[in-house]
Design an enzyme around this catalytic site. Sequence first.
Site, PDB file in Angstrom:
ATOM      1  N   SER A 156       0.891  -1.512   0.065  1.00  0.00           N
ATOM      2  CA  SER A 156      -0.070  -0.313   0.119  1.00  0.00           C
ATOM      3  C   SER A 156       0.708   0.965  -0.120  1.00  0.00           C
ATOM      4  O   SER A 156       1.501   1.153  -1.199  1.00  0.00           O
ATOM      5  CB  SER A 156      -0.949   0.096   0.868  1.00  0.00           C
ATOM      6  OG  SER A 156      -1.945   0.795   1.123  1.00  0.00           O
TER       7      SER A 156
ATOM      8  N   HIS B 265      -7.951  -5.026  -1.355  1.00  0.00           N
ATOM      9  CA  HIS B 265      -6.385  -4.534  -0.702  1.00  0.00           C
ATOM     10  C   HIS B 265      -6.264  -5.251  -0.070  1.00  0.00           C
ATOM     11  O   HIS B 265      -4.556  -5.532   0.273  1.00  0.00           O
ATOM     12  CB  HIS B 265      -6.888  -2.787   0.111  1.00  0.00           C
ATOM     13  CG  HIS B 265      -6.131  -2.237   0.018  1.00  0.00           C
ATOM     14  ND1 HIS B 265      -5.172  -1.503  -0.766  1.00  0.00           N
ATOM     15  CD2 HIS B 265      -5.134  -2.125   1.561  1.00  0.00           C
ATOM     16  CE1 HIS B 265      -4.026  -1.109  -0.652  1.00  0.00           C
ATOM     17  NE2 HIS B 265      -4.329  -1.486   0.758  1.00  0.00           N
TER      18      HIS B 265
ATOM     19  N   ASP C 205      -9.568  -3.616  -5.389  1.00  0.00           N
ATOM     20  CA  ASP C 205      -9.228  -2.898  -4.751  1.00  0.00           C
ATOM     21  C   ASP C 205      -9.515  -1.418  -4.126  1.00  0.00           C
ATOM     22  O   ASP C 205      -9.863  -1.429  -5.748  1.00  0.00           O
ATOM     23  CB  ASP C 205      -7.840  -2.536  -4.817  1.00  0.00           C
ATOM     24  CG  ASP C 205      -6.885  -2.304  -3.078  1.00  0.00           C
ATOM     25  OD1 ASP C 205      -6.938  -1.448  -2.444  1.00  0.00           O
ATOM     26  OD2 ASP C 205      -5.715  -2.906  -3.448  1.00  0.00           O
TER      27      ASP C 205
END
Length: 709
Positions: free
Chosen positions: A561, A681, A646
């Site tokens: 991330s 995610h 995501d």
Amino acid sequence: MKKIITLLGLIICIANAHAQFQKATAPIAEKKEHWRVIHADSVADNYYWMYDYFGKGPDSTKAINYLKAENAYLDTVMSPSKPFQSDLFLEMKSRIKEKDESVPVYKNGYFYYYRTEEDKQYYKICRKKESMDAPEEVLLDADKSAEGHAFYAATGFDVSPDNKLMAFGVDLVSRRQYTIHIKNLETGEILKDSILNTEGDPCWANDNKTLFYTSKNLATLLPEKIKRHSLGTSADQDEVVYHEKDNTNYLWVKKSKNNQHIFIYSTGTLSSELRMINANKPTSVFKIFQPRLKDVLYDVVPLDDKFLILTNKDGAKNFQLMECPLNNTGESHWKQLIPNRKDVLIEGIEEFQDFIVVNERKDGLVKLRIRGLKDSAEHYLNFGEAAYSAYIIPNPEYTSDVLRYSYTSLTTPSSTYDYKIKSKEKILLKQQEVVGGYNSTDYVTERIYAQAKDGTKIPISLVYKKDLNKDATTPLLLFGYGSYGISMEASFASSRLSLLDRGFVFAIAHIRGGQEMGRSWYEDGKLMKKKNTFTDFIDCGEFLIEEHYTGKGHLYAMGGSAGGLLMGAVANMSPSLWNGVVAAVPFVDVVNTMLDESIPLTTNEFDEWGNPKNEDAYFYIKSYSPYENIEKKNYPNILVTTGLHDSQVQYFEPAKWVAKLRSMKTDKNQLLFRTNMDFGHGGASGRFDYLKETAEIYAFLLNLEGIYK
């Protein structure tokens, strides 16, 4: 002669490692002319078309086909390692106690716990009335609910005050758009009150028939409204009790621990505002606790006779604890209890009727400070390891005199303790079992400090096998994040043993942008100081080589991330330092994403990265954004992962980054890109499926070291 032999061995090792990758032709993404023009700066973005699956544009199918082609390429290249990946998966899975049960938590007359069964991916939420010897009630069978779904996540379990109903959120897509369901716990019936597009945060009022929840914007997925739902009515009729107009703030709702108040939280990076009502009067109008102030954050903890306020007001950078009367909540009535300290960050407060627990952080480590409410007597819990993580876990009973907390370190499996406040006695209730045997004394953990170029000392936490002979040929995986003030904790992971037992050192770089060393640590790694995050990580890598924990050709980097942004930046800035880089769901197209307010979460991030519509911010972000700074040069071996669904870092960011890297890099190193077409995610939702992703990453790293079993 020794140096010649070592070099020859290194060359053979690298040659063997590359021999484990099957030769294949990488997909070459089509280039389509697209220009970004802002602040008199024209930039070509030849892969902008990959946005089209998200934006429902004409090249939507082409974007999906490109992701599939990259998956096929990765599968071909790594096909020789498939048996090894299978072995790694089974090895990691074998360490997990499949039939297990959590420590029960007592709340409102019931013991709540979850349990898992052999060969099952999910869990069962259960309870027993008054005694663990009572009959079991299964409140949610996630294994059954997940049947037929590639992804299943449930959250926000909230039982009504009369113990008869349970509200919870379910996401079947992995985009964090939860549908709230309500279950009658007496009949087992799922009621018709289905509430779509929420944060999955139901909050019961004390009347057992009113729910509050956060509703999301359908396009940006931002939480923007708090709604009130009455049992038995259509969600279309739910009343908006608060609408947040500032799209840089996050919004949520929760009930206080003493069950007297319902709070609406609106919080940005720099300021916050709370509203509240009496939980017994759900139709009343929410009252502002204290109107938002510029650059002032505050949180509220209600006690029986006053409110406690944790705030950075008056320049209290590391936060101070204040109090105010129940009927006078404005900041002019706030009185200091615990002052701001330069070397101690106050991170949170856990309240009980007779005492509070102050969650502090000093020198990067958590300290739990116990303070009596009647006599203000204080003491700290002692943990006794050089690098560890400790945190308060659910303590729902306000009147309890026992604190429950979790403790772990790089060598200590997650452990749940009860701490008796009066006697200061620690009771170990449960420690994560590592099936097959695990001896913590077989491993060594260290806390060392690298020196950044500006003289700042950067903490590094390490773990490795005790008998490991550390030298220039030792492989080392350096993990980093460094954003949002999130501190990277030194915690245990049984899956990591598969690297340590094969000779890897694992290290965490506690770089600026996190909050390990206080609020200034965070502020020195954001906005116009963001590059400190990247140079700190590079300095940590160089230090580990200088101190002979590893050597050139054996140092690896990993982050996800915002940590994936870190990976992209350090690969651009110091590509020869790393033999391999793993970038998971990486935020690598910073300029373009921050310019597009239709992308989920963009507006919430302006105070973290800056708003590129501002010229100074634009050029600073552009100077480090990984996608913007790819050059014709050699790059390390790179593995990139993403999820099609995501909602935090959209798939097209890593896709564009990989495509541009392929077209410009001048080396013959591996560049592999995996898109999980079913997840988002957080990756797979099953407790075993994620290990398959881990096995692929480990095989990638181990292959580069010539380790194939």
